[in-house]
Write a protein that holds these residues in place. Structure first.
Motif, mmCIF file in Angstrom:
data_model
loop_
_atom_site.group_PDB
_atom_site.id
_atom_site.type_symbol
_atom_site.label_atom_id
_atom_site.label_comp_id
_atom_site.label_asym_id
_atom_site.label_seq_id
_atom_site.Cartn_x
_atom_site.Cartn_y
_atom_site.Cartn_z
ATOM 1 N N MET A 2 0.840 -1.201 0.000
ATOM 2 C CA MET A 2 0.000 0.000 0.000
ATOM 3 C C MET A 2 0.870 1.243 0.000
ATOM 4 N N GLU A 3 0.348 2.297 -0.708
ATOM 5 C CA GLU A 3 1.090 3.545 -0.790
ATOM 6 C C GLU A 3 0.656 4.480 0.329
ATOM 7 N N THR A 4 1.599 5.201 0.846
ATOM 8 C CA THR A 4 1.306 6.211 1.861
ATOM 9 C C THR A 4 1.358 7.585 1.220
ATOM 10 N N LYS A 5 0.959 8.593 1.949
ATOM 11 C CA LYS A 5 0.952 9.957 1.424
ATOM 12 C C LYS A 5 2.359 10.460 1.148
ATOM 13 N N ASP A 6 3.320 10.037 1.957
ATOM 14 C CA ASP A 6 4.685 10.528 1.799
ATOM 15 C C ASP A 6 5.437 9.804 0.687
ATOM 16 N N GLN A 7 4.893 8.648 0.209
ATOM 17 C CA GLN A 7 5.598 7.875 -0.791
ATOM 18 C C GLN A 7 5.396 8.486 -2.178
ATOM 19 N N LYS A 8 6.459 8.699 -2.951
ATOM 20 C CA LYS A 8 6.393 9.285 -4.287
ATOM 21 C C LYS A 8 6.044 8.209 -5.304
ATOM 22 N N LYS A 9 5.324 8.655 -6.388
ATOM 23 C CA LYS A 9 4.957 7.737 -7.459
ATOM 24 C C LYS A 9 6.176 7.435 -8.322
ATOM 25 N N HIS A 10 6.110 6.280 -9.007
ATOM 26 C CA HIS A 10 7.216 5.862 -9.872
ATOM 27 C C HIS A 10 7.271 6.752 -11.115
ATOM 28 N N ARG A 11 8.442 7.205 -11.454
ATOM 29 C CA ARG A 11 8.655 8.031 -12.628
ATOM 30 C C ARG A 11 9.525 7.270 -13.627
ATOM 31 N N LYS A 12 9.147 7.395 -14.909
ATOM 32 C CA LYS A 12 9.932 6.728 -15.933
ATOM 33 C C LYS A 12 11.268 7.436 -16.113
ATOM 34 N N LYS A 13 12.299 6.640 -16.406
ATOM 35 C CA LYS A 13 13.623 7.208 -16.614
ATOM 36 C C LYS A 13 13.727 7.801 -18.011
ATOM 37 N N ASN A 14 14.228 9.031 -18.096
ATOM 38 C CA ASN A 14 14.438 9.690 -19.377
ATOM 39 C C ASN A 14 15.895 9.694 -19.812
ATOM 40 N N SER A 15 16.766 9.232 -18.969
ATOM 41 C CA SER A 15 18.196 9.189 -19.293
ATOM 42 C C SER A 15 18.795 7.935 -18.692
ATOM 43 N N GLY A 16 19.964 7.597 -19.196
ATOM 44 C CA GLY A 16 20.615 6.396 -18.711
ATOM 45 C C GLY A 16 20.606 5.302 -19.761
ATOM 46 N N PRO A 17 21.316 4.195 -19.498
ATOM 47 C CA PRO A 17 21.424 3.120 -20.505
ATOM 48 C C PRO A 17 20.083 2.456 -20.821
ATOM 49 N N LYS A 18 19.218 2.232 -19.809
ATOM 50 C CA LYS A 18 17.928 1.593 -20.065
ATOM 51 C C LYS A 18 17.026 2.490 -20.928
ATOM 52 N N ALA A 19 17.040 3.793 -20.634
ATOM 53 C CA ALA A 19 16.219 4.714 -21.420
ATOM 54 C C ALA A 19 16.690 4.786 -22.864
ATOM 55 N N GLU A 20 18.017 4.719 -23.084
ATOM 56 C CA GLU A 20 18.550 4.741 -24.441
ATOM 57 C C GLU A 20 18.152 3.488 -25.213
ATOM 58 N N LYS A 21 18.170 2.322 -24.524
ATOM 59 C CA LYS A 21 17.761 1.080 -25.198
ATOM 60 C C LYS A 21 16.291 1.135 -25.603
ATOM 61 N N LYS A 22 15.432 1.645 -24.732
ATOM 62 C CA LYS A 22 14.007 1.757 -25.055
ATOM 63 C C LYS A 22 13.781 2.713 -26.220
ATOM 64 N N LYS A 23 14.550 3.791 -26.250
ATOM 65 C CA LYS A 23 14.416 4.759 -27.333
ATOM 66 C C LYS A 23 14.817 4.154 -28.680
ATOM 67 N N LYS A 24 15.951 3.400 -28.707
ATOM 68 C CA LYS A 24 16.391 2.762 -29.944
ATOM 69 C C LYS A 24 15.386 1.703 -30.400
ATOM 70 N N ARG A 25 14.836 0.935 -29.441
ATOM 71 C CA ARG A 25 13.845 -0.077 -29.794
ATOM 72 C C ARG A 25 12.590 0.555 -30.383
ATOM 73 N N HIS A 26 12.188 1.700 -29.829
ATOM 74 C CA HIS A 26 11.006 2.405 -30.343
ATOM 75 C C HIS A 26 11.249 2.950 -31.750
ATOM 76 N N LEU A 27 12.478 3.455 -32.005
ATOM 77 C CA LEU A 27 12.796 3.956 -33.339
ATOM 78 C C LEU A 27 12.872 2.833 -34.360
ATOM 79 N N GLN A 28 13.334 1.658 -33.934
ATOM 80 C CA GLN A 28 13.369 0.517 -34.847
ATOM 81 C C GLN A 28 11.969 0.055 -35.219
ATOM 82 N N ASP A 29 11.041 0.117 -34.270
ATOM 83 C CA ASP A 29 9.645 -0.234 -34.570
ATOM 84 C C ASP A 29 9.031 0.733 -35.573
#
Length: 271
Positions: free
Chosen positions: A1-28
């Protein structure tokens, strides 16, 4: 369960995982890294709902058949003039409309399409011509053809009416276009020829004060007798009815017919 003080998950816009997702999206999408910057997802999206609605209302749908100047707004202008003189709204126009514009004047309004035969017939009998010009497009071939026909048939009074002025978003371009069209119209007709401007159609109809000014100008206009019309007799009929007995037509299809013509205007040859 989430509490009021807990922050929501944010997608990564930088880093190696974000770059892989971006390249995969461009290939599609079958795009490379070089074309990624050229692709704009909002390039053809609707920026303003109000502006889009106005653009739909700008072009009248009840126009005559044919190509070329068929979308210039002839029938919408006729409906506005009828509403101005009679205070009644006519939704469908099937034939010439005659209205009373004063104590001693009647006006018969006839819509002219892009047919060359219709242009020749109306040029022989017209007293005044309202020539509609799409300001967003300029002069069309039908306009020059109509003017050449008028020059042969006596050249009656011609007034220009500019429509679709609401398609211009900048006043500087609008003023320049109106000036160019005015000088072109003077060159083709005569210097000082009247040119009305209909600013736009906010609710699918032309503005009342502009139609009122146009109708008032037509009402007080004085017509000069044309030498061509007085030397070439003609009859302008509103409609034709066949009064022949149906039984006679059934027995003999080539029998003599009895026809009734409802004449609007006629000209007799001067002696």
């Amino acid at each position: 369960m989430e509490t009021k003080d807990q922050k929501k998950h944010r997608k990564k816009n930088s880093g190696p995982k974000a770059e892989k997702k971006k390249k995969r999206h461009l290939q599609d999408l079958q795009l490379g890294d070089k074309d990624a910057g050229k692709r704009n997802l909002k390039a053809f999206a609707v920026q303003s709902a109000v502006r889009m609605a106005r653009s739909f209302h700008r072009a009248p749908t009840n126009s005559s058949s044919g190509d070329g100047a068929s979308k210039v707004g002839k029938r919408t202008l006729i409906q506005g003039l009828i509403r101005n003189f009679t205070r009644q709204k006519l939704t469908e126009i099937r034939s010439p409309v005659t209205i009373v514009s004063g104590k001693k004047r009647r006006l018969t309004i006839i819509e002219c399409g892009c047919d060359i035969n219709m242009m020749v017939d109306l040029a022989k009998a017209a007293d005044v011509v309202l020539m509609l010009i799409d300001a967003s497009f300029g002069f069309e071939m039908e306009t020059f053809e109509f003017l050449n026909i008028f020059q042969v048939h006596g050249f009656p009074k011609i007034m220009g009416v500019l429509t679709h002025l609401d398609s211009f978003k900048h006043n500087k371009k609008l003023k320049k276009t109106k000036k160019q069209l005015k000088h072109s119209f003077w060159t083709e007709v005569s210097r000082g020829a009247k040119l009305f401007c209909l600013s736009g159609m906010p609710h699918g109809e032309y503005q009342n004060h502009e139609i009122h000014n146009l109708g008032r100008f037509i009402t007080v206009m004085k017509f000069r007798p044309l030498t061509w019309q007085t030397s070439h007799p003609y009859i302008l009929a509103d409609r034709m009815e066949d009064l022949t007995n149906p039984e006679d037509i059934r027995t003999n299809i080539k029998c003599d017919r009895q026809v009734s013509l409802y004449v609007i205007k006629r000209s007799t040859l001067e002696k």
